[in-house]
Write a protein that holds these residues in place. Structure first.
Motif, PDB file in Angstrom:
ATOM      1  N   THR A 154       0.692  -1.128   0.166  1.00  0.00           N
ATOM      2  CA  THR A 154       0.010   0.048  -0.071  1.00  0.00           C
ATOM      3  C   THR A 154       0.849   1.287   0.009  1.00  0.00           C
ATOM      4  O   THR A 154       0.495   2.241  -0.642  1.00  0.00           O
ATOM      5  CB  THR A 154      -1.087  -0.087   1.287  1.00  0.00           C
ATOM      6  OG1 THR A 154      -0.167  -0.029   2.380  1.00  0.00           O
ATOM      7  CG2 THR A 154      -1.887  -1.250   1.111  1.00  0.00           C
ATOM      8  N   ALA A 155       2.087   1.111   0.773  1.00  0.00           N
ATOM      9  CA  ALA A 155       2.760   2.554   0.683  1.00  0.00           C
ATOM     10  C   ALA A 155       3.508   2.854  -0.634  1.00  0.00           C
ATOM     11  O   ALA A 155       3.556   3.999  -1.275  1.00  0.00           O
ATOM     12  CB  ALA A 155       3.852   2.251   1.564  1.00  0.00           C
ATOM     13  N   GLY A 156       3.942   1.814  -1.259  1.00  0.00           N
ATOM     14  CA  GLY A 156       4.316   1.852  -2.735  1.00  0.00           C
ATOM     15  C   GLY A 156       3.376   1.708  -3.827  1.00  0.00           C
ATOM     16  O   GLY A 156       3.733   1.832  -5.095  1.00  0.00           O
ATOM     17  N   ALA A 157       1.834   1.637  -3.443  1.00  0.00           N
ATOM     18  CA  ALA A 157       1.021   1.713  -4.317  1.00  0.00           C
ATOM     19  C   ALA A 157       1.408   0.685  -5.463  1.00  0.00           C
ATOM     20  O   ALA A 157       1.231   0.895  -6.797  1.00  0.00           O
ATOM     21  CB  ALA A 157       0.639   2.962  -5.086  1.00  0.00           C
ATOM     22  N   GLU A 158       1.199  -0.662  -5.175  1.00  0.00           N
ATOM     23  CA  GLU A 158       1.841  -1.664  -6.073  1.00  0.00           C
ATOM     24  C   GLU A 158       1.279  -3.093  -5.691  1.00  0.00           C
ATOM     25  O   GLU A 158       1.453  -3.467  -4.425  1.00  0.00           O
ATOM     26  CB  GLU A 158       3.245  -1.799  -6.261  1.00  0.00           C
ATOM     27  CG  GLU A 158       3.832  -2.872  -7.265  1.00  0.00           C
ATOM     28  CD  GLU A 158       5.313  -2.578  -7.581  1.00  0.00           C
ATOM     29  OE1 GLU A 158       5.652  -1.910  -8.261  1.00  0.00           O
ATOM     30  OE2 GLU A 158       6.009  -3.364  -6.306  1.00  0.00           O
ATOM     31  N   PHE A 159       0.602  -3.691  -6.638  1.00  0.00           N
ATOM     32  CA  PHE A 159       0.252  -5.141  -6.483  1.00  0.00           C
ATOM     33  C   PHE A 159       1.369  -6.209  -7.033  1.00  0.00           C
ATOM     34  O   PHE A 159       1.990  -5.871  -7.831  1.00  0.00           O
ATOM     35  CB  PHE A 159      -1.128  -5.485  -7.250  1.00  0.00           C
ATOM     36  CG  PHE A 159      -2.387  -4.751  -6.554  1.00  0.00           C
ATOM     37  CD1 PHE A 159      -2.985  -5.280  -5.505  1.00  0.00           C
ATOM     38  CD2 PHE A 159      -2.768  -3.581  -6.839  1.00  0.00           C
ATOM     39  CE1 PHE A 159      -4.034  -4.716  -4.855  1.00  0.00           C
ATOM     40  CE2 PHE A 159      -3.959  -2.928  -6.330  1.00  0.00           C
ATOM     41  CZ  PHE A 159      -4.403  -3.567  -5.388  1.00  0.00           C
ATOM     42  N   THR A 160       1.428  -7.318  -6.167  1.00  0.00           N
ATOM     43  CA  THR A 160       2.359  -8.407  -6.844  1.00  0.00           C
ATOM     44  C   THR A 160       1.181  -9.440  -7.126  1.00  0.00           C
ATOM     45  O   THR A 160       0.338  -9.882  -6.145  1.00  0.00           O
ATOM     46  CB  THR A 160       3.396  -8.910  -6.042  1.00  0.00           C
ATOM     47  OG1 THR A 160       4.275  -7.652  -5.758  1.00  0.00           O
ATOM     48  CG2 THR A 160       4.064  -9.971  -6.562  1.00  0.00           C
ATOM     49  N   VAL A 161       1.197 -10.053  -8.377  1.00  0.00           N
ATOM     50  CA  VAL A 161       0.086 -11.022  -8.494  1.00  0.00           C
ATOM     51  C   VAL A 161       1.022 -12.304  -8.825  1.00  0.00           C
ATOM     52  O   VAL A 161       1.974 -12.319  -8.892  1.00  0.00           O
ATOM     53  CB  VAL A 161      -0.785 -10.478  -9.825  1.00  0.00           C
ATOM     54  CG1 VAL A 161      -1.596  -9.450  -9.540  1.00  0.00           C
ATOM     55  CG2 VAL A 161       0.160 -10.510 -11.010  1.00  0.00           C
ATOM     56  N   ASN A 162       0.076 -13.476  -8.949  1.00  0.00           N
ATOM     57  CA  ASN A 162       0.680 -14.807  -9.017  1.00  0.00           C
ATOM     58  C   ASN A 162       1.068 -15.211 -10.063  1.00  0.00           C
ATOM     59  O   ASN A 162       1.467 -16.345 -10.477  1.00  0.00           O
ATOM     60  CB  ASN A 162      -0.424 -15.826  -8.437  1.00  0.00           C
ATOM     61  CG  ASN A 162      -1.541 -15.862  -9.256  1.00  0.00           C
ATOM     62  OD1 ASN A 162      -2.205 -14.893 -10.020  1.00  0.00           O
ATOM     63  ND2 ASN A 162      -2.327 -17.001  -9.432  1.00  0.00           N
ATOM     64  N   THR A 163       1.020 -14.512 -11.490  1.00  0.00           N
ATOM     65  CA  THR A 163       1.599 -14.788 -12.600  1.00  0.00           C
ATOM     66  C   THR A 163       1.743 -13.632 -13.484  1.00  0.00           C
ATOM     67  O   THR A 163       1.282 -12.611 -13.334  1.00  0.00           O
ATOM     68  CB  THR A 163       0.356 -15.299 -13.348  1.00  0.00           C
ATOM     69  OG1 THR A 163       0.895 -15.971 -14.563  1.00  0.00           O
ATOM     70  CG2 THR A 163      -0.878 -14.783 -13.657  1.00  0.00           C
ATOM     71  N   THR A 164       2.745 -13.854 -14.519  1.00  0.00           N
ATOM     72  CA  THR A 164       3.226 -12.690 -15.201  1.00  0.00           C
ATOM     73  C   THR A 164       2.060 -12.599 -16.635  1.00  0.00           C
ATOM     74  O   THR A 164       2.234 -11.726 -17.447  1.00  0.00           O
ATOM     75  CB  THR A 164       4.478 -12.648 -15.913  1.00  0.00           C
ATOM     76  OG1 THR A 164       4.777 -14.119 -16.562  1.00  0.00           O
ATOM     77  CG2 THR A 164       5.657 -12.880 -14.555  1.00  0.00           C
ATOM     78  N   ALA A 165       1.494 -13.747 -16.732  1.00  0.00           N
ATOM     79  CA  ALA A 165       0.422 -13.731 -17.839  1.00  0.00           C
ATOM     80  C   ALA A 165      -0.842 -13.255 -17.359  1.00  0.00           C
ATOM     81  O   ALA A 165      -1.842 -13.814 -17.749  1.00  0.00           O
ATOM     82  CB  ALA A 165       0.510 -15.133 -18.312  1.00  0.00           C
ATOM     83  N   HIS A 166      -0.847 -12.012 -16.980  1.00  0.00           N
ATOM     84  CA  HIS A 166      -2.204 -11.426 -16.456  1.00  0.00           C
ATOM     85  C   HIS A 166      -2.891 -10.469 -17.613  1.00  0.00           C
ATOM     86  O   HIS A 166      -3.970 -10.181 -17.222  1.00  0.00           O
ATOM     87  CB  HIS A 166      -1.778 -10.557 -15.292  1.00  0.00           C
ATOM     88  CG  HIS A 166      -0.548  -9.771 -15.580  1.00  0.00           C
ATOM     89  ND1 HIS A 166      -0.514  -8.538 -16.194  1.00  0.00           N
ATOM     90  CD2 HIS A 166       0.562  -9.743 -14.890  1.00  0.00           C
ATOM     91  CE1 HIS A 166       0.529  -7.972 -15.987  1.00  0.00           C
ATOM     92  NE2 HIS A 166       1.347  -8.558 -15.219  1.00  0.00           N
ATOM     93  N   GLY A 167      -2.304 -10.374 -18.562  1.00  0.00           N
ATOM     94  CA  GLY A 167      -2.688  -9.660 -19.631  1.00  0.00           C
ATOM     95  C   GLY A 167      -3.031  -8.021 -19.424  1.00  0.00           C
ATOM     96  O   GLY A 167      -3.829  -7.462 -20.309  1.00  0.00           O
ATOM     97  N   ILE A 168      -2.522  -7.728 -18.267  1.00  0.00           N
ATOM     98  CA  ILE A 168      -2.682  -6.016 -17.989  1.00  0.00           C
ATOM     99  C   ILE A 168      -1.541  -5.274 -18.394  1.00  0.00           C
ATOM    100  O   ILE A 168      -0.280  -5.613 -18.156  1.00  0.00           O
ATOM    101  CB  ILE A 168      -3.087  -6.059 -16.540  1.00  0.00           C
ATOM    102  CG1 ILE A 168      -4.056  -6.815 -16.123  1.00  0.00           C
ATOM    103  CG2 ILE A 168      -3.000  -4.417 -16.011  1.00  0.00           C
ATOM    104  CD1 ILE A 168      -4.624  -6.926 -14.530  1.00  0.00           C
ATOM    105  N   SER A 169      -1.800  -4.180 -18.973  1.00  0.00           N
ATOM    106  CA  SER A 169      -0.729  -3.391 -19.407  1.00  0.00           C
ATOM    107  C   SER A 169      -0.878  -1.850 -18.769  1.00  0.00           C
ATOM    108  O   SER A 169      -1.798  -1.425 -18.391  1.00  0.00           O
ATOM    109  CB  SER A 169      -0.864  -3.087 -21.067  1.00  0.00           C
ATOM    110  OG  SER A 169      -0.681  -4.255 -21.724  1.00  0.00           O
ATOM    111  N   ALA A 170       0.274  -0.971 -18.688  1.00  0.00           N
ATOM    112  CA  ALA A 170       0.178   0.085 -18.282  1.00  0.00           C
ATOM    113  C   ALA A 170      -0.893   1.138 -18.998  1.00  0.00           C
ATOM    114  O   ALA A 170      -0.954   1.201 -20.275  1.00  0.00           O
ATOM    115  CB  ALA A 170       1.702   1.018 -18.421  1.00  0.00           C
ATOM    116  N   GLY A 171      -1.841   1.682 -18.351  1.00  0.00           N
ATOM    117  CA  GLY A 171      -2.896   2.377 -18.816  1.00  0.00           C
ATOM    118  C   GLY A 171      -4.078   1.832 -18.753  1.00  0.00           C
ATOM    119  O   GLY A 171      -5.382   2.282 -19.062  1.00  0.00           O
TER     120      GLY A 171
END
Length: 337
Positions: A154-171
């Protein structure tokens, strides 16, 4: 006087040429045969064109309904509980139709034949303009690629998810949720399995905090703890009838791509769209104006769509384009018990 050798040739008895009358009769008979063959060819060609155009109209109807029905069925679909609070931290969220979501009751909306679309396109005859007298449908939902939150800084405003194949891009627009609440934000950065939700960007987030009550100035903090929280991309789309660059009416889809809407032609030859809606507990379908007047869009459970389709050529039996009207009912399965 000398007689030419050719003139001295004598033909056998009974042999002679054809007369002019016989030649004319033969020509008339030949013309009748050729004319009949041409008539049969033209008739077969016309029948082929009519059959081909009818097949195109039917295929256009199938494609239109298959794609529209899929979107309508998925309206308000998400991996969380529909009645949890929704925190939307996207800057100016209510100013854009594709970000204006603060409750899942806002996820489905119809627009009547005289009702303008917020943010356009407007009615007109230019390429990209809505065809006058046609209706439109707007839907929001989560997409299919759901990933689990492994950690939330929460301090760094960042999620870590369980895969790199999440299909989400910046924006991209993203939703985080668990059993307590949901938050909608724009991904400020994406690096491997890490997805940021900091401020900045276009339109960007007004705060890096994702908690209730929403206060962009204070930026209240809410941690989406692992492993009972998920992230998923947000999907927004519109269906309408508009003019294509060739000046013909066509069915268009406006879809959210990279955090902004893009308009793309789906099927040419769709000249009209009429939609009526079934409100929960009602026995009959009503037009969009009646649903709006009663403020019942969150209670709509099905849509009855009528499309008018027209062939590109004048191949009908009356010398006009083939026109067909087809109807399909699609249920909003995320609102049905």
């Amino acid at each position: 006087m000398n007689i030419s050798r050719a003139a001295q040739i004598k033909f056998p008895r009974g042999m002679r040429g054809i007369s002019l009358i016989e030649l004319m009769i033969a020509m008339v008979l030949g013309l009748l045969v050729v004319g009949s063959a041409i008539g049969i060819f033209i008739s077969n060609r016309q029948a082929y064109r009519a059959t081909d155009n009818l097949g195109r109209v039917q295929e256009s109807a199938r494609i239109s309904y298959e794609m529209m029905a899929r979107d309508i069925r998925e309206a308000a679909g998400n991996p969380c509980v529909n009645n949890v609070p929704v925190v939307n931290v996207i800057t100016g969220a209510t100013g854009n139709w594709w970000t204006n979501l603060t409750t899942w009751g806002d996820a489905f909306r119809g627009f009547g034949p005289a009702e303008g679309l917020p943010g356009g396109p407007g009615f007109g005859a230019a390429a990209g303009d809505r065809v006058v007298g046609t209706e439109a449908v707007q839907l929001l939902s989560a997409d299919d690629n759901v990933v689990t939150v492994s950690a939330h800084n929460t301090a760094g405003a960042e999620f870590t998810v369980n895969t790199t194949a999440h299909g989400i891009s910046a924006g991209d627009l993203v939703m985080a949720c668990n059993a307590r609440q949901a938050s909608i934000f724009q991904a400020s950065s994406v690096v491997s399995d890490k997805i940021g939700h900091g401020t900045g960007g276009t339109p960007g987030n007004c705060t890096s905090g994702l908690g209730l009550p929403l206060n962009c100035g204070a930026g209240t903090v809410f941690e989406y703890a692992a492993p009972n929280s998920v992230l998923v991309g947000l999907s927004a789309s519109r269906w309408l009838v508009a003019n294509n660059p060739a000046g013909n009416a066509a069915l268009y889809q406006v879809r959210l791509v990279g955090g902004a809407p893009q308009m793309q032609e789906i099927v040419e030859g769709v000249t009209g769209m009429t939609v009526t809606y079934l409100i929960d507990g009602a026995a009959t379908y009503v037009p969009a104006a009646a649903v709006t007047a009663a403020a019942r869009w969150p209670d709509v459970t099905a849509a009855r769509i009528q499309l008018t389709l027209q062939s590109s050529d004048n191949v009908g039996t009356d010398g006009n384009p083939i026109t067909r009207q087809v109807i399909q009912v699609s249920s909003l399965r995320n609102r049905n018990p």
